[in-house]
Design a protein around this motif. Structure first.
Motif, PDB file in Angstrom:
ATOM      1  N   VAL A 186       0.835  -1.205   0.000  1.00 31.60           N
ATOM      2  CA  VAL A 186       0.000   0.000   0.000  1.00 31.60           C
ATOM      3  C   VAL A 186       0.869   1.254   0.000  1.00 31.60           C
ATOM      4  CG1 VAL A 186      -1.648   1.358   1.354  1.00 31.60           C
ATOM      5  CG2 VAL A 186      -1.956  -1.102   1.141  1.00 31.60           C
ATOM      6  N   TYR A 187       0.489   2.219  -0.834  1.00 35.08           N
ATOM      7  CA  TYR A 187       1.011   3.581  -0.777  1.00 35.08           C
ATOM      8  C   TYR A 187      -0.160   4.516  -0.513  1.00 35.08           C
ATOM      9  CZ  TYR A 187       5.677   2.384  -2.543  1.00 35.08           C
ATOM     10  OH  TYR A 187       6.944   1.885  -2.678  1.00 35.08           O
ATOM     11  N   ARG A 188       0.121   5.635   0.159  1.00 34.43           N
ATOM     12  CA  ARG A 188      -0.941   6.571   0.516  1.00 34.43           C
ATOM     13  C   ARG A 188      -0.522   8.004   0.230  1.00 34.43           C
ATOM     14  NH1 ARG A 188      -1.402   2.717   5.019  1.00 34.43           N
ATOM     15  NH2 ARG A 188      -3.501   1.846   5.044  1.00 34.43           N
ATOM     16  N   GLY A 189      -1.526   8.868   0.183  1.00 35.00           N
ATOM     17  CA  GLY A 189      -1.258  10.289   0.018  1.00 35.00           C
ATOM     18  C   GLY A 189      -2.466  11.121   0.413  1.00 35.00           C
ATOM     19  N   LEU A 190      -2.219  12.227   1.107  1.00 38.02           N
ATOM     20  CA  LEU A 190      -3.265  13.181   1.468  1.00 38.02           C
ATOM     21  C   LEU A 190      -2.962  14.504   0.776  1.00 38.02           C
ATOM     22  CD1 LEU A 190      -3.879  12.883   5.334  1.00 38.02           C
ATOM     23  CD2 LEU A 190      -5.509  12.373   3.520  1.00 38.02           C
ATOM     24  N   VAL A 191      -3.954  15.067   0.088  1.00 39.81           N
ATOM     25  CA  VAL A 191      -3.761  16.363  -0.571  1.00 39.81           C
ATOM     26  C   VAL A 191      -4.979  17.239  -0.310  1.00 39.81           C
ATOM     27  CG1 VAL A 191      -2.250  15.468  -2.382  1.00 39.81           C
ATOM     28  CG2 VAL A 191      -4.715  15.497  -2.747  1.00 39.81           C
ATOM     29  N   PRO A 192      -4.802  18.554  -0.283  1.00 41.07           N
ATOM     30  CA  PRO A 192      -5.952  19.452  -0.138  1.00 41.07           C
ATOM     31  C   PRO A 192      -6.948  19.232  -1.267  1.00 41.07           C
ATOM     32  CG  PRO A 192      -3.893  20.647   0.177  1.00 41.07           C
ATOM     33  CD  PRO A 192      -3.527  19.283  -0.339  1.00 41.07           C
ATOM     34  N   ILE A 193      -8.218  19.346  -0.950  1.00 38.35           N
ATOM     35  CA  ILE A 193      -9.250  19.075  -1.946  1.00 38.35           C
ATOM     36  C   ILE A 193      -9.126  19.996  -3.144  1.00 38.35           C
ATOM     37  CG2 ILE A 193     -10.994  20.606  -0.944  1.00 38.35           C
ATOM     38  CD1 ILE A 193     -11.571  17.041  -2.322  1.00 38.35           C
ATOM     39  N   GLU A 194      -8.570  21.193  -2.941  1.00 37.57           N
ATOM     40  CA  GLU A 194      -8.422  22.140  -4.050  1.00 37.57           C
ATOM     41  C   GLU A 194      -7.459  21.638  -5.118  1.00 37.57           C
ATOM     42  OE1 GLU A 194      -9.749  24.037  -0.390  1.00 37.57           O
ATOM     43  OE2 GLU A 194      -7.893  22.917  -0.856  1.00 37.57           O
ATOM     44  N   GLU A 195      -6.553  20.721  -4.746  1.00 31.29           N
ATOM     45  CA  GLU A 195      -5.564  20.220  -5.701  1.00 31.29           C
ATOM     46  C   GLU A 195      -6.092  19.079  -6.566  1.00 31.29           C
ATOM     47  OE1 GLU A 195      -1.846  19.289  -3.894  1.00 31.29           O
ATOM     48  OE2 GLU A 195      -1.730  21.191  -2.791  1.00 31.29           O
ATOM     49  N   ILE A 196      -7.283  18.577  -6.266  1.00 32.56           N
ATOM     50  CA  ILE A 196      -7.855  17.485  -7.051  1.00 32.56           C
ATOM     51  C   ILE A 196      -8.416  18.043  -8.351  1.00 32.56           C
ATOM     52  CG2 ILE A 196      -9.610  15.674  -7.107  1.00 32.56           C
ATOM     53  CD1 ILE A 196      -7.293  15.126  -5.204  1.00 32.56           C
ATOM     54  N   ALA A 197      -7.866  17.572  -9.454  1.00 32.42           N
ATOM     55  CA  ALA A 197      -8.247  18.124 -10.764  1.00 32.42           C
ATOM     56  C   ALA A 197      -9.621  17.640 -11.214  1.00 32.42           C
ATOM     57  CB  ALA A 197      -7.182  17.753 -11.797  1.00 32.42           C
ATOM     58  N   ILE A 247       9.244   1.740  -5.203  1.00 32.65           N
ATOM     59  CA  ILE A 247       8.578   2.772  -6.016  1.00 32.65           C
ATOM     60  C   ILE A 247       8.383   2.317  -7.459  1.00 32.65           C
ATOM     61  CG2 ILE A 247       8.807   5.119  -6.911  1.00 32.65           C
ATOM     62  CD1 ILE A 247      10.326   5.802  -4.310  1.00 32.65           C
ATOM     63  N   ASP A 248       9.387   1.675  -8.033  1.00 31.91           N
ATOM     64  CA  ASP A 248       9.257   1.216  -9.421  1.00 31.91           C
ATOM     65  C   ASP A 248       8.120   0.216  -9.558  1.00 31.91           C
ATOM     66  OD1 ASP A 248      11.327   2.815 -10.245  1.00 31.91           O
ATOM     67  OD2 ASP A 248      12.849   1.246 -10.143  1.00 31.91           O
ATOM     68  N   TYR A 267      -0.765  12.081  -6.696  1.00 34.71           N
ATOM     69  CA  TYR A 267      -1.225  12.488  -5.372  1.00 34.71           C
ATOM     70  C   TYR A 267      -0.597  11.668  -4.241  1.00 34.71           C
ATOM     71  CZ  TYR A 267      -4.917  14.740  -8.131  1.00 34.71           C
ATOM     72  OH  TYR A 267      -5.613  15.501  -9.040  1.00 34.71           O
ATOM     73  N   PHE A 268       0.291  10.738  -4.581  1.00 40.25           N
ATOM     74  CA  PHE A 268       0.806   9.820  -3.578  1.00 40.25           C
ATOM     75  C   PHE A 268       2.181  10.219  -3.063  1.00 40.25           C
ATOM     76  CE2 PHE A 268      -2.572   7.456  -5.429  1.00 40.25           C
ATOM     77  CZ  PHE A 268      -3.020   6.623  -4.418  1.00 40.25           C
ATOM     78  N   SER A 269       2.376   9.958  -1.773  1.00 37.94           N
ATOM     79  CA  SER A 269       3.691  10.113  -1.162  1.00 37.94           C
ATOM     80  C   SER A 269       4.488   8.836  -1.411  1.00 37.94           C
ATOM     81  CB  SER A 269       3.540  10.346   0.344  1.00 37.94           C
ATOM     82  OG  SER A 269       4.796  10.310   0.969  1.00 37.94           O
ATOM     83  N   LEU A 270       5.749   8.980  -1.791  1.00 37.77           N
ATOM     84  CA  LEU A 270       6.574   7.827  -2.142  1.00 37.77           C
ATOM     85  C   LEU A 270       7.618   7.514  -1.080  1.00 37.77           C
ATOM     86  CD1 LEU A 270       7.143   8.570  -5.944  1.00 37.77           C
ATOM     87  CD2 LEU A 270       5.348   7.208  -4.876  1.00 37.77           C
ATOM     88  N   ASP A 271       7.550   8.192   0.065  1.00 35.29           N
ATOM     89  CA  ASP A 271       8.590   7.983   1.077  1.00 35.29           C
ATOM     90  C   ASP A 271       8.270   6.861   2.054  1.00 35.29           C
ATOM     91  OD1 ASP A 271       6.499   9.260   2.279  1.00 35.29           O
ATOM     92  OD2 ASP A 271       7.698  10.773   3.313  1.00 35.29           O
ATOM     93  N   LYS A 272       7.068   6.275   1.942  1.00 38.96           N
ATOM     94  CA  LYS A 272       6.721   5.175   2.849  1.00 38.96           C
ATOM     95  C   LYS A 272       5.697   4.272   2.181  1.00 38.96           C
ATOM     96  CE  LYS A 272       4.791   4.126   7.432  1.00 38.96           C
ATOM     97  NZ  LYS A 272       5.744   3.035   7.662  1.00 38.96           N
ATOM     98  N   ASN A 273       5.827   2.980   2.439  1.00 40.89           N
ATOM     99  CA  ASN A 273       4.794   2.042   2.012  1.00 40.89           C
ATOM    100  C   ASN A 273       4.470   1.092   3.160  1.00 40.89           C
ATOM    101  OD1 ASN A 273       6.801   0.068   2.112  1.00 40.89           O
ATOM    102  ND2 ASN A 273       7.074  -0.022  -0.104  1.00 40.89           N
ATOM    103  N   TRP A 274       3.407   0.339   2.988  1.00 41.95           N
ATOM    104  CA  TRP A 274       2.958  -0.620   3.988  1.00 41.95           C
ATOM    105  C   TRP A 274       2.881  -2.001   3.327  1.00 41.95           C
ATOM    106  CZ3 TRP A 274       1.733   4.389   3.886  1.00 41.95           C
ATOM    107  CH2 TRP A 274       1.686   5.102   5.098  1.00 41.95           C
ATOM    108  N   LEU A 275       3.569  -2.986   3.899  1.00 42.11           N
ATOM    109  CA  LEU A 275       3.528  -4.358   3.405  1.00 42.11           C
ATOM    110  C   LEU A 275       2.449  -5.099   4.179  1.00 42.11           C
ATOM    111  CD1 LEU A 275       7.386  -5.057   3.285  1.00 42.11           C
ATOM    112  CD2 LEU A 275       5.930  -3.973   1.534  1.00 42.11           C
ATOM    113  N   LEU A 276       1.419  -5.549   3.496  1.00 45.69           N
ATOM    114  CA  LEU A 276       0.241  -6.061   4.180  1.00 45.69           C
ATOM    115  C   LEU A 276       0.397  -7.515   4.628  1.00 45.69           C
ATOM    116  CD1 LEU A 276      -2.679  -4.549   2.068  1.00 45.69           C
ATOM    117  CD2 LEU A 276      -1.422  -3.561   3.987  1.00 45.69           C
ATOM    118  N   HIS A 277      -0.099  -7.770   5.827  1.00 43.13           N
ATOM    119  CA  HIS A 277      -0.133  -9.103   6.417  1.00 43.13           C
ATOM    120  C   HIS A 277      -1.512  -9.343   7.006  1.00 43.13           C
ATOM    121  CE1 HIS A 277       4.119  -8.017   6.413  1.00 43.13           C
ATOM    122  NE2 HIS A 277       4.446  -9.287   6.606  1.00 43.13           N
ATOM    123  N   ASP A 278      -1.850 -10.592   7.229  1.00 47.09           N
ATOM    124  CA  ASP A 278      -3.004 -10.916   8.050  1.00 47.09           C
ATOM    125  C   ASP A 278      -2.647 -12.103   8.937  1.00 47.09           C
ATOM    126  OD1 ASP A 278      -3.251 -13.167   6.430  1.00 47.09           O
ATOM    127  OD2 ASP A 278      -5.177 -12.600   5.561  1.00 47.09           O
TER     128      ASP A 278
END
Length: 397
Positions: A186-197, A247-248, A267-278
C-alpha cells in the motif's frame, strides 16, 4: 469485596481497539489501565472507513459528538474498472441504505478518531494510562502479573492483549507462526481538496479496480482533504524476493490502467509504504485471565474495511461478558471469544476473497464486471451480514 475487584484490567495497547475496550469497561465501572509504549499516545495512519456497524458502536460509546466535525459522509460507494475507466456498480448511501442499517457510512482520519477516543477515556475516573510495553505475564487464580519491557511489574485483575499484528501476547497464546505475508503493498497520500483536478466523484468514495491492483479515493477532515490509497500485488514477492514493494513496482503496477487512473498517482507520497499481512483465524484467544482483542486476535486485510470495526465490536462484547461474570474472568473471556471467533474469522477469509475479486484480470475481470452490473445493489448482500452489526444489550454505555 474481593481484593482482586479493585485491581485494574490491564489493556496492552493504546490504539483504537485498546481505547474502545478501555472506554466500554470504564463505563461499566471497571478500573482500567492502558499500557502504550509511545511517550504520547497517538494513532498513525491516514483515513479509516466506518461502516454502519462501526458507527453504531461509536454512537453507543458516546464519541460521535466530538468526532462529528471531522467526519465526511460520502453519497455513494462507486466501483470503477481501472482499465477502461467505466463504472461497474455503485451503492447509494442515502435514505434507503440508512433505513436498513440505522446508521450512516462515514470516513474519518485515524488521528481524529483516536483523539476523540482518548478524550472520552480521560473523562472516566477509572481510566489511567501508563507508558510501557508488555513483555510477558503470569496468571494467578484471581489476577495476572504483567511484566513490561522496562522491567516494571504490574498486577491486574485481567489483561487484554491489543498490541496489534505482532502481539507478544498472541504469540504465547496462539503460537501459529505469526503474521502471514501477502505480497500486497500500500502507498498513501493526502492532498488538499483544491488540488484534485477531476471532481466528478468528489463527494463519493470511488474504488478503481484493476489487474493486481486498485486505487481508492475519499475525502477526510470534514471534506477538506482527499485521501488516496493504492494497493498492488508485488511481482517481486511472487518471485520470493525479500526486498519488494518499491517505487518502481508501484508505478509499474498501474501501467495497464486508463490514463485517468494513472494520473491519480501524482497524489501519492513515495517515502513510505505498507507491506500487508493478516493472521490465520484461531480457535482460541484466551489463557486464564488473559485474552486477545482486535488485530492481535484477528488481523485482516483491508478489503472489507472492517479491521478497526471488528476491534470496536470486540470491545463491547467483552465488556458485556465481564459485566455478566465479574467474579470469573476466564469464563467471561471464553464467552466473549465464543461470540466473536466465527464472525471475525469470516471477515479475515472474506477479505482475502474480496481482494482476489477486486484484483481480477483477463476473463475473471470481465466476468466480475458482467455479474456486478447485472445485480441489484439496493441490498449489498456480500456485506449485509456485516453492516447489520452484532447483538448487544440495549443499555447505553
Amino acid at each position: 469485596m474481593d481484593p482482586s475487584e479493585s485491581l485494574p484490567i490491564i489493556i496492552a495497547g493504546g490504539g483504537i481497539g485498546g481505547l474502545c475496550a478501555a472506554l466500554a469497561l470504564a463505563r461499566k465501572g471497571f478500573p482500567v489501565k492502558v499500557l502504550e509504549r509511545a511517550p504520547e499516545v497517538g494513532e498513525i495512519g491516514y483515513g479509516i472507513q466506518i461502516a454502519p456497524n462501526g458507527h453504531a458502536i461509536l454512537d453507543r460509546l458516546g464519541v460521535m459528538e466530538m468526532l462529528e466535525p471531522q467526519v465526511f459522509y460520502p453519497d455513494a460507494l462507486i466501483l470503477m474498472d481501472a482499465v477502461d475507466n467505466r463504472e461497474i456498480s455503485r451503492i447509494d448511501l442515502g435514505k434507503s441504505f440508512q433505513e436498513r442499517y440505522k446508521y450512516r457510512y462515514f470516513v474519518v482520519h485515524r488521528r481524529d478518531l483516536h483523539a476523540a477516543l482518548i478524550e472520552a477515556c480521560r473523562r472516566e475516573e477509572s481510566f489511567s494510562f501508563e507508558e510501557g510495553e508488555v513483555n510477558g505475564y503470569e496468571n494467578h487464580p484471581d489476577s495476572v502479573s504483567v511484566t513490561c519491557s522496562n522491567g516494571k511489574v504490574l498486577l491486574g485483575r485481567a489483561m487484554i492483549g491489543v498490541e496489534g499484528l505482532r502481539s507478544k501476547t498472541r504469540a504465547r497464546i496462539v503460537d501459529d507462526g505469526g503474521p502471514r505475508a501477502t505480497g500486497h503493498v500500500v502507498y498513501r497520500g493526502l492532498v488538499p481538496i483544491e488540488e484534485i483536478a477531476n471532481k466528478q466523484h468528489v463527494n463519493s468514495m470511488i474504488v478503481h479496480v484493476g489487474p493486481g491492483c486498485h486505487l481508492v479515493q475519499y475525502r477526510l477532515r470534514g471534506g477538506t482533504v482527499m485521501n488516496n490509497v493504492a494497493t498492488f500485488e508485488s511481482p517481486a514477492f511472487k518471485r520470493w524476493e525479500h526486498d519488494y514493494g518499491g517505487i518502481d513496482e508501484f508505478k509499474n503496477a498501474f501501467l495497464h490502467c486508463a490514463p485517468q487512473v494513472q494520473d491519480l498517482l501524482k497524489y501519492f507520497s513515495l517515502d513510505k509504504n505498507w507491506l500487508l499481512h493478516d493472521l490465520q483465524p484461531a480457535t482460541n484467544w484466551t489463557d486464564g485471565n488473559v485474552t486477545l482483542l482486535g488485530d492481535a486476535a484477528h488481523a485482516a486485510l483491508q478489503y472489507l474495511a472492517q479491521g478497526a470495526i471488528m476491534a470496536m465490536e470486540d470491545s463491547l462484547v467483552l465488556a458485556e461478558e465481564l459485566e455478566r461474570q465479574p467474579a470469573n474472568v476466564n469464563a467471561a473471556f471464553l464467552e466473549y471469544q465464543g461470540r466473536r471467533l466465527n464472525r471475525t474469522a469470516r471477515v479475515v477469509t472474506t477479505a482475502r476473497l474480496f481482494g482476489a475479486i477486486m484484483h481480477a484480470s483477463a476473463g475473471e475481470r470481465l466476468l466480475r464486471n458482467e455479474l456486478a452490473r447485472k445485480r441489484d445493489v439496493s441490498i449489498p448482500w456480500e456485506i449485509d451480514w456485516l453492516y447489520r452489526g452484532v447483538e448487544l444489550e440495549e443499555k447505553v454505555y
